[in-house]
Structure formats: structure tokens, C-alpha cells
Motif scaffolding. Sequence first.
Motif, PDB file in Angstrom:
ATOM      1  N   VAL A  83       0.835  -1.202   0.000  1.00 51.82           N
ATOM      2  CA  VAL A  83       0.000   0.000   0.000  1.00 51.82           C
ATOM      3  C   VAL A  83       0.870   1.252   0.000  1.00 51.82           C
ATOM      4  N   ILE A  84       1.830   1.329   0.924  1.00 50.14           N
ATOM      5  CA  ILE A  84       2.683   2.528   1.018  1.00 50.14           C
ATOM      6  C   ILE A  84       3.436   2.753  -0.282  1.00 50.14           C
ATOM      7  N   MET A  85       3.981   1.696  -0.850  1.00 52.10           N
ATOM      8  CA  MET A  85       4.814   1.827  -2.046  1.00 52.10           C
ATOM      9  C   MET A  85       3.979   2.020  -3.308  1.00 52.10           C
ATOM     10  N   SER A  86       2.674   1.777  -3.236  1.00 50.20           N
ATOM     11  CA  SER A  86       1.819   2.003  -4.397  1.00 50.20           C
ATOM     12  C   SER A  86       1.642   3.486  -4.689  1.00 50.20           C
ATOM     13  N   ASP A  87       1.775   4.326  -3.681  1.00 48.40           N
ATOM     14  CA  ASP A  87       1.605   5.777  -3.850  1.00 48.40           C
ATOM     15  C   ASP A  87       2.346   6.483  -2.721  1.00 48.40           C
ATOM     16  N   PRO A  88       3.681   6.484  -2.769  1.00 48.10           N
ATOM     17  CA  PRO A  88       4.455   7.013  -1.637  1.00 48.10           C
ATOM     18  C   PRO A  88       4.186   8.479  -1.338  1.00 48.10           C
ATOM     19  N   ILE A 163       8.046   7.647  16.369  1.00 52.82           N
ATOM     20  CA  ILE A 163       9.089   8.104  15.453  1.00 52.82           C
ATOM     21  C   ILE A 163       9.955   6.942  14.965  1.00 52.82           C
ATOM     22  N   PRO A 164      10.554   6.123  15.838  1.00 52.62           N
ATOM     23  CA  PRO A 164      11.312   4.973  15.332  1.00 52.62           C
ATOM     24  C   PRO A 164      10.480   4.031  14.460  1.00 52.62           C
ATOM     25  N   ILE A 165       9.230   3.792  14.853  1.00 49.12           N
ATOM     26  CA  ILE A 165       8.379   2.915  14.052  1.00 49.12           C
ATOM     27  C   ILE A 165       8.173   3.516  12.660  1.00 49.12           C
ATOM     28  N   GLY A 166       7.853   4.805  12.604  1.00 46.02           N
ATOM     29  CA  GLY A 166       7.621   5.452  11.319  1.00 46.02           C
ATOM     30  C   GLY A 166       8.871   5.522  10.469  1.00 46.02           C
ATOM     31  N   LYS A 167       9.995   5.865  11.077  1.00 44.47           N
ATOM     32  CA  LYS A 167      11.242   5.969  10.319  1.00 44.47           C
ATOM     33  C   LYS A 167      11.627   4.633   9.698  1.00 44.47           C
ATOM     34  N   LEU A 168      11.514   3.562  10.466  1.00 46.65           N
ATOM     35  CA  LEU A 168      11.900   2.259   9.942  1.00 46.65           C
ATOM     36  C   LEU A 168      10.949   1.794   8.852  1.00 46.65           C
ATOM     37  N   SER A 169       9.690   2.195   8.925  1.00 52.04           N
ATOM     38  CA  SER A 169       8.770   1.890   7.826  1.00 52.04           C
ATOM     39  C   SER A 169       9.264   2.525   6.529  1.00 52.04           C
ATOM     40  N   LEU A 170       9.835   3.727   6.634  1.00 56.94           N
ATOM     41  CA  LEU A 170      10.333   4.408   5.446  1.00 56.94           C
ATOM     42  C   LEU A 170      11.665   3.833   4.970  1.00 56.94           C
ATOM     43  N   TYR A 171      12.480   3.280   5.874  1.00 57.51           N
ATOM     44  CA  TYR A 171      13.670   2.542   5.438  1.00 57.51           C
ATOM     45  C   TYR A 171      13.265   1.497   4.405  1.00 57.51           C
ATOM     46  N   THR A 172      12.175   0.808   4.690  1.00 59.57           N
ATOM     47  CA  THR A 172      11.718  -0.262   3.808  1.00 59.57           C
ATOM     48  C   THR A 172      10.987   0.289   2.598  1.00 59.57           C
ATOM     49  N   ALA A 173       9.987   1.148   2.826  1.00 62.32           N
ATOM     50  CA  ALA A 173       9.127   1.607   1.740  1.00 62.32           C
ATOM     51  C   ALA A 173       9.865   2.471   0.728  1.00 62.32           C
ATOM     52  N   CYS A 174      10.873   3.212   1.175  1.00 58.55           N
ATOM     53  CA  CYS A 174      11.550   4.169   0.291  1.00 58.55           C
ATOM     54  C   CYS A 174      12.860   3.657  -0.274  1.00 58.55           C
ATOM     55  N   ALA A 175      13.427   2.614   0.298  1.00 59.01           N
ATOM     56  CA  ALA A 175      14.735   2.161  -0.195  1.00 59.01           C
ATOM     57  C   ALA A 175      14.910   0.647  -0.187  1.00 59.01           C
ATOM     58  N   GLY A 176      13.939  -0.093   0.328  1.00 56.61           N
ATOM     59  CA  GLY A 176      14.018  -1.547   0.215  1.00 56.61           C
ATOM     60  C   GLY A 176      14.785  -2.260   1.300  1.00 56.61           C
ATOM     61  N   VAL A 177      15.049  -1.608   2.435  1.00 52.09           N
ATOM     62  CA  VAL A 177      15.676  -2.318   3.554  1.00 52.09           C
ATOM     63  C   VAL A 177      14.668  -3.352   4.071  1.00 52.09           C
ATOM     64  N   PRO A 178      15.024  -4.636   4.127  1.00 56.32           N
ATOM     65  CA  PRO A 178      14.052  -5.661   4.536  1.00 56.32           C
ATOM     66  C   PRO A 178      13.486  -5.376   5.925  1.00 56.32           C
ATOM     67  N   PRO A 179      12.164  -5.401   6.079  1.00 63.15           N
ATOM     68  CA  PRO A 179      11.565  -5.011   7.359  1.00 63.15           C
ATOM     69  C   PRO A 179      11.954  -5.909   8.518  1.00 63.15           C
ATOM     70  N   GLU A 180      12.256  -7.185   8.244  1.00 65.17           N
ATOM     71  CA  GLU A 180      12.616  -8.085   9.338  1.00 65.17           C
ATOM     72  C   GLU A 180      13.964  -7.753   9.963  1.00 65.17           C
ATOM     73  N   THR A 181      14.742  -6.882   9.294  1.00 68.39           N
ATOM     74  CA  THR A 181      16.045  -6.496   9.829  1.00 68.39           C
ATOM     75  C   THR A 181      15.974  -5.219  10.672  1.00 68.39           C
ATOM     76  N   CYS A 182      14.771  -4.672  10.855  1.00 65.86           N
ATOM     77  CA  CYS A 182      14.602  -3.369  11.498  1.00 65.86           C
ATOM     78  C   CYS A 182      14.001  -3.498  12.895  1.00 65.86           C
ATOM     79  N   LEU A 183      14.505  -2.694  13.826  1.00 66.35           N
ATOM     80  CA  LEU A 183      14.038  -2.754  15.219  1.00 66.35           C
ATOM     81  C   LEU A 183      13.879  -1.339  15.778  1.00 66.35           C
ATOM     82  N   PRO A 184      12.631  -0.905  16.083  1.00 67.15           N
ATOM     83  CA  PRO A 184      12.435   0.370  16.772  1.00 67.15           C
ATOM     84  C   PRO A 184      12.632   0.211  18.277  1.00 67.15           C
TER      85      PRO A 184
END
Length: 542
Positions: A83-88, A163-184
Motif C-alpha cells: 500500500v505505502i509503495m503504491s503511492d508514496p 518516530i522509530p516505528i515510522g522511520k523504519l517503515s520508510l527505510y523499507t518503503a523508500c529504499a528496500g531495507v528488509p523489514p525483518e532487519t529493522c528494530l524500533p
Amino acid sequence: MSNEPTSRGYALLRDPRSNRGTAFSLEDRSRLGLEGLLPPQPSTLALQVARIHGELANLPEDIHKYLVLSDLQARNETLFYAVIMSDPATFMPLVYTPTVGEACQKFDHIFRAARGLYLPISAKGRLADLVANWPAHDVRFIVVTDGERILGLGDLGVGGMGIPIGKLSLYTACAGVPPETCLPVTLDVGTNNEALRNDPLYLGLRQERVRGQDYHAFIDEFVEAILARYPRACIQWEDFANQNAIPILATYKEKICTFNDDIQGTAAVALAGILAALHITGGRLPEQRVLFLGAGSAATGIAELIARAMTQEGISLEAARARNLLFDVNGLITTSRDDVMDFQKPFAIDHAPIDDFATAVRALRPTAIVGVSTVPKLFNQQVVEAMAELNERPIIFPYSNPTSRSECTAEEAYRWSNGKAVFASGSPFPPVQFNDKIFVPGQGNNVYIFPAMGMAIYATEASRVTDQMFILAARAVADQVDDESLAQGLIYPPQSRIFEASLQVAIRLAEHIFDEGLARVPHPGDIAAYVRARAYRPEYRA
């Protein structure tokens, strides 16, 4: 590696990493014990995305949309990112600024489900045990806050976790960092917000903030606990007050893979904006004079990075710093003031005191003004008109977040400058029509920097994050602004293509990381192909 879910049946529908919801095929439903637990007609991922679009379109308030998306992330991670990446351009303001500011303020009243790690100072001495409770075995990115300076909203205690939750969502949605590697992560050392401490729904420690040696010992223990369990992790410090942000970064930046996005990411996106603006205004970077409204860690971080970029075009660091000027609540930062902090001293100038910002603009004749004050409306009509009188195309960047704290609006900047302003802000503003022309305001959001930085670090397993990497990131962002965008006044790449823009930046950074010997993986040969192959894309995998 098999993509077979580890859960089955009803538990599988409660596992956000493996859940496909109505997109489970009839064969999968039979094999995984899901028959009877879902409506009988399977959907595609595209149909699921369309369903969420429709649901959100019927909601009147952005905070309600934020909550729908948060609930979606908690039950079906793939669909959330699809959803996020369909219309960033539409969804980034909902999962991050400006909506996340309201979510943080209301955190204790709208809390749904736990996400990330909460590490209270009451658990000092046992942080390794708490970190061990996180189920992932390969965390690469940690965004951590202590909640003291959330955006321009101040001390929100554990509510800062948004803030950490939102930022890490953008790591993934905006650049492709795998979400399972992210920890807020939120470090709860108390809060000095008395209203929060007295709120019966507040979820954090009800005590004043811990300061001094105990605080820094707690930070040390946190870093040790994280790196003991996750030695390849990069720690991003987020929304710490100046008194802690600057010494924490100074302590760790040469020792571990770490950065502070408020200081370094903000600096890079501002530098990118200045570099792109020069394609409109003309002139070279060392010829610019930048006046900052606000003199905290964000201002000095931007000023220092711009100064260092200036030195790469032929002037000394001392001369470059003298072209970056600070103005705070007590006026212009000068050498004669007795309240100048150590981190501000490199930018203190020998000048008569000035306590009015419009007067400072006329006296110092800046080509650009940058607002990082978190105080709204300080770029008033006098200020903007003065900039327009002094410059054919004045650069005006009110960067304070959220929108309610912006130093001026896009409409004000264009109207008061008679359409001459080169404008970018920290939060989004809609297009502005003035004098029969449509201006598209740029958003100088760190989203152009930190996700790309994260993807480069993820791909290379970089051992350090250097200042030069932020200068390179800024140049890579500015290089992607085309003539069509510049003609509309847009000085950042369109957010509609943020994923591709971020990968371009990540590739440039990865090349530098390998060239400088900072990578902890073998050189792959074709770096661009390697980075692209590592990027996450939201797909249901058989």
C-alpha cells in the motif's frame, strides 16, 4: 531457503510476516489449515491494495488513516508495504510527518499493540536480557529515541516510539531495507512533561528524566547489549535533546556503525536542497551565505556539512564556517556573547549584536535562510520581503516539523517574495498558484537521505558512517532533480519516485563504502546490480 510459513491455521493469520489474508490460494488454505477461516473467494495482492485505498479514502481525518495503516502493519506486513509503495507521495505523510506528530502526542490514548523494544532505566543492569526477548536473529537497523525532543513537539516520553516505528517503515518503503532487519527502540529514562506523568493513561515511567552519569551509563549499556546480540547492526539516534544528541554522536561515531539523523540526515537533505537550488539561482556553493534561524544540533549539523562541502570547492574550513551564520532566541551568535555553547562556537562571528531576525537578514545579506527553530511563523513578511530585495531568487527553507511548527507556509513565501522564492519545507505543502504560475513546493525531508543510507549500509555491512557519506548522498539527491522539476520550483526528486531515487543514492554510497574499505562483505563486482538485488519488494512468495 524455504518460504514456507512457520505458523499454521489461525496462528498464521496472526503472524504479520507470513500472513497473506484473503490472498491465500485455495491450495494454500487446504495445506496450511486455513479452510473455513477466511471468506471463500481468494484475492490478489493488487485487489487487497485497492481495498485499503478505498477504506482510507472514506476516512476524514489523517490520524484515523494512520491508525488503519498501523493496524494493517501489525497483521499483514507485505500488504502494508504494498500500500505505502503504491503511492508514496500520498502515504508517506500518513505514516510519518506530519501525521506521526499527532500520533506521538496521542500515543497513550490510541495505543493498539506493542511494536519494538521499550527499555526502561529501571531495568539498568539487565538490558541484555530485555534485548534477547526480541525474536529476530539478524537485526541490521535500530532507530532509537529517548522521547525528549520529538519533532518540534518536545518531551513526549514513551510516546516518542511513533518516530522509530515510522522511520523504519520508510527505510523499507523508500529504499528496500528488509523489514525483518529493522528494530524500533525507545529508551525510557522518565519524562519532564508533567502533564504526561499525571495522565492515568500514560504508559511510561512516572518520574523526571535521569541526567548525567547515570544517563550516559544507561546509553553505554544499551549500545553494548545491542552489539553483543546484533554485531552487524547500525544504530540511528533520533529526537534526542541537544545536550545528549551531540555527545552521544561524538562518543560513538568513530567506534561503531552509527549516525544521528537529526544532525547528519537533516544536514544532508539541506545541503541537497542548496545544491539543487543553485541550478535555479546560479553561483557556486562557496559563494553562498546561509543564515539559520535556530542554533541547536540540527542547525550546527547543517552548517558544518555545508561548510565541509564548500571546502571541497576550494576554500578553507574557517572561511566556509564564516559563511554559515546562526541566530537563536537571544539573537545572532557572536563571539561577544557569554552564552554560546561549545558546539556553536565554530560559527560565532565577530559582529555587533542583532536581536531581530529581519534586521539580521538585512545586515548579513544571506542568499539562503534555513528555519530549524521549531517556532512557527518566524519567517514573517518582513523577513521574506527582505530576502527578496537582496536576492533575485532567495532560498527559503522553513524546515521545522510538523507542519504546525513551520517557520512559514509555501503560500506565504511565494506571495511575500512575489514568486521569487526557491522554497522547500520540512513538512508537505500543496501546490501554490501565484501570478498565473503553479509552484510545486519541495519537501526537504530526511526521507531522501536516511533510507538510502540504510540500504547502502545493509548491502555493504559498512563498519562506519562518515561525514563524507552524507555529502555524497546530498550530491546524489541533487543530481536527480531534472529541468522539468526545477521549472516548477521543485528542488527535490518527486516523492512519487522515491524508491528509484533512493536506490540511485544507495548505489553511489555503496561504491564509496567499497572504495574506502569500509565494507564487511566481498566486493560484488557490479555494485548497482548487487544493491538492487538486495532490495525488499512487497510480494507474496510461494
